[in-house]
Design an enzyme around this catalytic site. Structure first.
Site, short mmCIF file in Angstrom:
data_model
loop_
_atom_site.label_atom_id
_atom_site.label_comp_id
_atom_site.label_asym_id
_atom_site.label_seq_id
_atom_site.Cartn_x
_atom_site.Cartn_y
_atom_site.Cartn_z
N THR A 139 35.94 44.13 41.83
CA THR A 139 34.74 43.67 41.12
C THR A 139 33.72 43.08 42.07
O THR A 139 32.50 43.23 41.86
CB THR A 139 35.14 42.58 40.09
OG1 THR A 139 35.97 43.20 39.12
CG2 THR A 139 33.94 41.98 39.40
N ASP A 189 38.88 50.38 42.68
CA ASP A 189 39.36 49.34 41.77
C ASP A 189 40.80 49.07 42.20
O ASP A 189 41.57 50.00 42.44
CB ASP A 189 39.31 49.89 40.33
CG ASP A 189 39.66 48.83 39.30
OD1 ASP A 189 38.82 48.56 38.45
OD2 ASP A 189 40.79 48.29 39.35
N ASP A 235 42.89 42.31 40.42
CA ASP A 235 44.01 42.76 39.59
C ASP A 235 45.32 42.84 40.36
O ASP A 235 46.38 42.46 39.85
CB ASP A 235 43.71 44.14 38.97
CG ASP A 235 42.67 44.04 37.85
OD1 ASP A 235 42.36 42.91 37.43
OD2 ASP A 235 42.17 45.10 37.41
N1 ASP Z 1 39.52 45.75 38.17
C1 ASP Z 1 39.07 44.91 39.25
C2 ASP Z 1 39.96 45.15 40.46
O1 ASP Z 1 41.00 44.57 40.56
C3 ASP Z 1 39.11 43.48 38.84
C4 ASP Z 1 38.63 42.49 39.87
O2 ASP Z 1 38.29 42.78 40.98
O3 ASP Z 1 38.58 41.30 39.52
O4 ASP Z 1 39.62 45.92 41.30
#
Ligand code: ASP
Length: 341
Positions: free
Chosen positions: A14, A57, A90
């Site tokens: 993110t 991601d 994540d």
């Molecule tokens: N879906 C994202 C990831 O883990 C969530 C984040 O970065 O907070 O890449």
């Protein structure tokens, strides 16, 4: 005193995402755009070089990414004073745990960070996270030695040991916690290090292990789990280890069918590890009758290790040793500060 050199490694998450104008989905940005949003980076009193992997991601992270990141750190180790890895939240705790095992005898900081809101968003937590992570990676003690000499995660004003961390919240800024271990540092006006708990390796020559074996299965117990289904599922599976996610301090049903299923796995030379579903506390096999039998069958206990540390430790040990007794013996030992003795 030389000016510090930090390698900033971007893997995605993110922190470097932007909203797609058409679909509204969050999609990874390229690294130069992140730097554009943090002009402070060019004013930092340390030399920062950047290295970018194809941004993903972190739900798409797999062991090959860990190998690439560990290899990069190993190759650049003598050129930099510290490393900061930008990563999705994540699976950040899995990556931090894996790196802690793959990079043995670290004497320099490897700090992972990420954010809950993308860097381009007004209320982003990413800016502070990156800036303080870099500061921590560059910090030295009165002997000019790096304060942090291990893999750690910096998030929302706290620094955690990587292999003690978990992603705790999907929506709060303090998304990362280490429920079984105190923070390594807290960032207020100053960064206050908790010197008593910082990890120091005995040997000082960095070693890299790149062989990770993911032939591991996981069974999350729940009241009413069907042993018949487990038997079918595992009748001809070729896994080398199975993690049982147990209740409380490592407890499981005592019914005969279930115990027979566990016994048969062990007879097939599958390592069965007991990792509690609880986030805090530890597996103490033998404390209750409901765990005594597991111990008698030869199940090994994860103690107070996180699930993330347990599974990456098994991947590392299975990749390194063919002898399953060696893997079992090392699993129950503290290798990188991931478990209390
Ligand atoms: N879906 C994202 C990831 O883990 C969530 C984040 O970065 O907070 O890449």
């Amino acid at each position: 005193m030389h000016s510090k050199k930090i390698l900033l490694v971007y893997t995605g998450g993110t922190i470097g995402m932007m909203q797609d104008l058409n679909s509204g989905d969050l999609k990874p940005l390229d690294f130069n755009q992140i730097v554009k949003y943090i002009p402070e980076l060019s004013r930092f009193p340390v030399n920062i070089d950047a290295y970018t992997f194809p941004p993903i991601d972190s739900s798409n992270i797999a062991p090959d990414v860990w190998v690439n990141v560990a290899q990069l750190i190993f190759e650049k180790y003598n050129l930099y004073d510290g490393f900061v890895i930008l990563h999705g939240t994540d699976t950040i705790a899995y990556t931090a745990s894996a790196l802690s095992f793959m990079l043995e005898n670290l004497t320099k900081p490897v700090i992972l960070t990420g954010s809950q809101l993308p860097i381009g968003v007004l209320r982003t937590d990413g800016k502070e996270n990156i800036i303080t992570a870099i500061q921590i990676a560059a910090d030295t003690d009165s002997n000019e030695m790096p304060v942090i000499q291990e893999v750690a995660i910096y998030f929302e004003y706290k620094l955690f040991r990587g292999n003690r961390s978990i992603k705790f919240s999907a929506n709060h800024f303090d998304a990362i916690q280490s429920p079984n271990f105190p923070p390594l540092a807290e960032a207020g006006i100053d960064i206050e290090y908790n010197y008593n708990v910082l990890y120091r390796s005995e040997n000082k020559t960095l070693q890299l292990s790149k062989n990770l074996d993911n032939s591991i299965a996981v069974v999350h117990l729940f009241p009413g789990i069907s042993v018949e289904m487990l038997e079918k599922q595992f009748s001809d599976i070729h896994c080398k280890a199975l993690i049982l996610r147990t209740f409380g301090s490592g407890n499981a049903p005592t019914d005969e069918k279930f115990l027979k299923w566990v016994e048969n796995l062990i007879k097939r030379n599958i390592i069965v590890a007991n990792v509690t579903q609880c986030l805090q506390g530890s597996v103490q096999m033998g404390k209750y009758e409901t765990s005594k039998y597991l111990k008698e069958l030869g199940v090994i206990g994860a103690g107070d290790m996180t699930f993330e540390a347990s599974i990456t430790k098994l991947m590392y040990l299975l990749g390194k040793y063919d002898d399953i007794n060696k893997v079992k013996n090392l699993f129950v030992k503290n290798l990188r500060g991931e478990r209390s003795e």
